[in-house]
Design a protein around this motif. Structure first.
Motif, PDB file in Angstrom:
ATOM      1  N   LYS A  97       4.725   4.298   8.412  1.00 36.98           N
ATOM      2  CA  LYS A  97       5.290   3.345   9.368  1.00 36.98           C
ATOM      3  C   LYS A  97       4.548   3.353  10.709  1.00 36.98           C
ATOM      4  O   LYS A  97       4.263   2.302  11.277  1.00 36.98           O
ATOM      5  N   ALA A  98       4.205   4.526  11.222  1.00 32.15           N
ATOM      6  CA  ALA A  98       3.518   4.619  12.517  1.00 32.15           C
ATOM      7  C   ALA A  98       2.107   4.025  12.448  1.00 32.15           C
ATOM      8  O   ALA A  98       1.625   3.450  13.426  1.00 32.15           O
ATOM      9  N   GLU A  99       1.469   4.127  11.289  1.00 32.04           N
ATOM     10  CA  GLU A  99       0.100   3.638  11.142  1.00 32.04           C
ATOM     11  C   GLU A  99       0.019   2.139  10.887  1.00 32.04           C
ATOM     12  O   GLU A  99      -0.863   1.468  11.420  1.00 32.04           O
ATOM     13  N   ILE A 100       0.913   1.628  10.044  1.00 20.47           N
ATOM     14  CA  ILE A 100       0.783   0.224   9.630  1.00 20.47           C
ATOM     15  C   ILE A 100       1.834  -0.693  10.235  1.00 20.47           C
ATOM     16  O   ILE A 100       1.719  -1.907  10.123  1.00 20.47           O
ATOM     17  N   GLY A 101       2.869  -0.158  10.832  1.00 14.41           N
ATOM     18  CA  GLY A 101       3.897  -0.967  11.482  1.00 14.41           C
ATOM     19  C   GLY A 101       5.069  -1.275  10.579  1.00 14.41           C
ATOM     20  O   GLY A 101       4.969  -1.236   9.355  1.00 14.41           O
ATOM     21  N   GLU A 102       6.177  -1.598  11.216  1.00 22.07           N
ATOM     22  CA  GLU A 102       7.419  -1.848  10.479  1.00 22.07           C
ATOM     23  C   GLU A 102       7.356  -3.099   9.620  1.00 22.07           C
ATOM     24  O   GLU A 102       7.946  -3.141   8.540  1.00 22.07           O
ATOM     25  N   ASP A 103       6.650  -4.142  10.081  1.00 20.15           N
ATOM     26  CA  ASP A 103       6.553  -5.375   9.299  1.00 20.15           C
ATOM     27  C   ASP A 103       5.865  -5.135   7.962  1.00 20.15           C
ATOM     28  O   ASP A 103       6.317  -5.618   6.925  1.00 20.15           O
ATOM     29  N   GLU A 104       4.774  -4.383   7.990  1.00 20.31           N
ATOM     30  CA  GLU A 104       4.050  -4.078   6.749  1.00 20.31           C
ATOM     31  C   GLU A 104       4.888  -3.184   5.838  1.00 20.31           C
ATOM     32  O   GLU A 104       4.885  -3.371   4.619  1.00 20.31           O
ATOM     33  N   VAL A 105       5.608  -2.239   6.416  1.00 17.19           N
ATOM     34  CA  VAL A 105       6.474  -1.369   5.620  1.00 17.19           C
ATOM     35  C   VAL A 105       7.571  -2.206   4.973  1.00 17.19           C
ATOM     36  O   VAL A 105       7.860  -2.054   3.783  1.00 17.19           O
ATOM     37  N   SER A 106       8.147  -3.124   5.721  1.00 15.70           N
ATOM     38  CA  SER A 106       9.191  -3.993   5.188  1.00 15.70           C
ATOM     39  C   SER A 106       8.651  -4.853   4.050  1.00 15.70           C
ATOM     40  O   SER A 106       9.299  -4.995   3.006  1.00 15.70           O
ATOM     41  N   ARG A 107       7.471  -5.417   4.243  1.00 13.68           N
ATOM     42  CA  ARG A 107       6.832  -6.206   3.191  1.00 13.68           C
ATOM     43  C   ARG A 107       6.569  -5.346   1.953  1.00 13.68           C
ATOM     44  O   ARG A 107       6.795  -5.779   0.819  1.00 13.68           O
ATOM     45  N   GLY A 108       6.084  -4.144   2.180  1.00 15.19           N
ATOM     46  CA  GLY A 108       5.824  -3.230   1.070  1.00 15.19           C
ATOM     47  C   GLY A 108       7.089  -2.864   0.312  1.00 15.19           C
ATOM     48  O   GLY A 108       7.082  -2.778  -0.915  1.00 15.19           O
ATOM     49  N   GLU A 109       8.176  -2.647   1.049  1.00 10.72           N
ATOM     50  CA  GLU A 109       9.449  -2.314   0.408  1.00 10.72           C
ATOM     51  C   GLU A 109       9.951  -3.474  -0.446  1.00 10.72           C
ATOM     52  O   GLU A 109      10.473  -3.255  -1.544  1.00 10.72           O
ATOM     53  N   LYS A 110       9.796  -4.702   0.041  1.00 15.47           N
ATOM     54  CA  LYS A 110      10.224  -5.867  -0.742  1.00 15.47           C
ATOM     55  C   LYS A 110       9.410  -5.975  -2.022  1.00 15.47           C
ATOM     56  O   LYS A 110       9.956  -6.250  -3.097  1.00 15.47           O
ATOM     57  N   GLU A 111       8.105  -5.756  -1.908  1.00 19.37           N
ATOM     58  CA  GLU A 111       7.250  -5.810  -3.097  1.00 19.37           C
ATOM     59  C   GLU A 111       7.603  -4.669  -4.057  1.00 19.37           C
ATOM     60  O   GLU A 111       7.658  -4.859  -5.272  1.00 19.37           O
ATOM     61  N   LEU A 112       7.853  -3.495  -3.507  1.00 17.78           N
ATOM     62  CA  LEU A 112       8.239  -2.347  -4.316  1.00 17.78           C
ATOM     63  C   LEU A 112       9.546  -2.623  -5.053  1.00 17.78           C
ATOM     64  O   LEU A 112       9.667  -2.326  -6.252  1.00 17.78           O
ATOM     65  N   ASP A 113      10.520  -3.216  -4.368  1.00 18.11           N
ATOM     66  CA  ASP A 113      11.793  -3.556  -5.006  1.00 18.11           C
ATOM     67  C   ASP A 113      11.595  -4.562  -6.130  1.00 18.11           C
ATOM     68  O   ASP A 113      12.192  -4.440  -7.207  1.00 18.11           O
ATOM     69  N   ALA A 114      10.746  -5.566  -5.911  1.00  9.92           N
ATOM     70  CA  ALA A 114      10.487  -6.573  -6.932  1.00  9.92           C
ATOM     71  C   ALA A 114       9.821  -5.942  -8.153  1.00  9.92           C
ATOM     72  O   ALA A 114      10.194  -6.229  -9.296  1.00  9.92           O
ATOM     73  N   LEU A 115       8.850  -5.077  -7.926  1.00  8.81           N
ATOM     74  CA  LEU A 115       8.175  -4.404  -9.041  1.00  8.81           C
ATOM     75  C   LEU A 115       9.133  -3.489  -9.796  1.00  8.81           C
ATOM     76  O   LEU A 115       9.117  -3.438 -11.032  1.00  8.81           O
ATOM     77  N   THR A 116       9.980  -2.787  -9.054  1.00 10.74           N
ATOM     78  CA  THR A 116      10.952  -1.902  -9.686  1.00 10.74           C
ATOM     79  C   THR A 116      11.896  -2.708 -10.562  1.00 10.74           C
ATOM     80  O   THR A 116      12.145  -2.356 -11.724  1.00 10.74           O
ATOM     81  N   ARG A 117      12.410  -3.800 -10.021  1.00  7.02           N
ATOM     82  CA  ARG A 117      13.325  -4.668 -10.768  1.00  7.02           C
ATOM     83  C   ARG A 117      12.649  -5.194 -12.031  1.00  7.02           C
ATOM     84  O   ARG A 117      13.237  -5.191 -13.116  1.00  7.02           O
ATOM     85  N   GLN A 118      11.403  -5.628 -11.899  1.00  7.80           N
ATOM     86  CA  GLN A 118      10.644  -6.173 -13.031  1.00  7.80           C
ATOM     87  C   GLN A 118      10.494  -5.118 -14.140  1.00  7.80           C
ATOM     88  O   GLN A 118      10.710  -5.419 -15.317  1.00  7.80           O
ATOM     89  N   HIS A 119      10.152  -3.903 -13.772  1.00  4.35           N
ATOM     90  CA  HIS A 119       9.955  -2.866 -14.775  1.00  4.35           C
ATOM     91  C   HIS A 119      11.272  -2.402 -15.394  1.00  4.35           C
ATOM     92  O   HIS A 119      11.329  -2.126 -16.592  1.00  4.35           O
TER      93      HIS A 119
END
Length: 58
Positions: A18-40
């Motif tokens: 979070k400190a390196e890439i920022g909260e927006d990127e972390v939030s985007r990553g979490e959404k993508e992670l949730d979508a991938l998790t749901r898909q699998h």
């Protein structure tokens, strides 16, 4: 379930960045992670249903 364990580890790694890439990127990553998790999880559930149906046919 292993998929959720992997998701938890990936989320922890995102939080650590979070400190390196920022909260927006972390939030985007979490959404993508949730979508991938749901898909699998859905793919695993579908495979399980097919296998159960296959076993009941015999």
């Amino acid at each position: 379930m292993h998929v959720r364990g992997i998701r938890r580890k990936a989320k922890d790694e995102l939080d650590a960045l979070k400190a390196e890439i920022g909260e927006d990127e972390v939030s985007r990553g979490e959404k993508e992670l949730d979508a991938l998790t749901r898909q699998h999880v859905e793919a695993i559930d579908d495979a399980l249903k097919r296998k159960e149906a296959e076993l009941l046919e015999v």
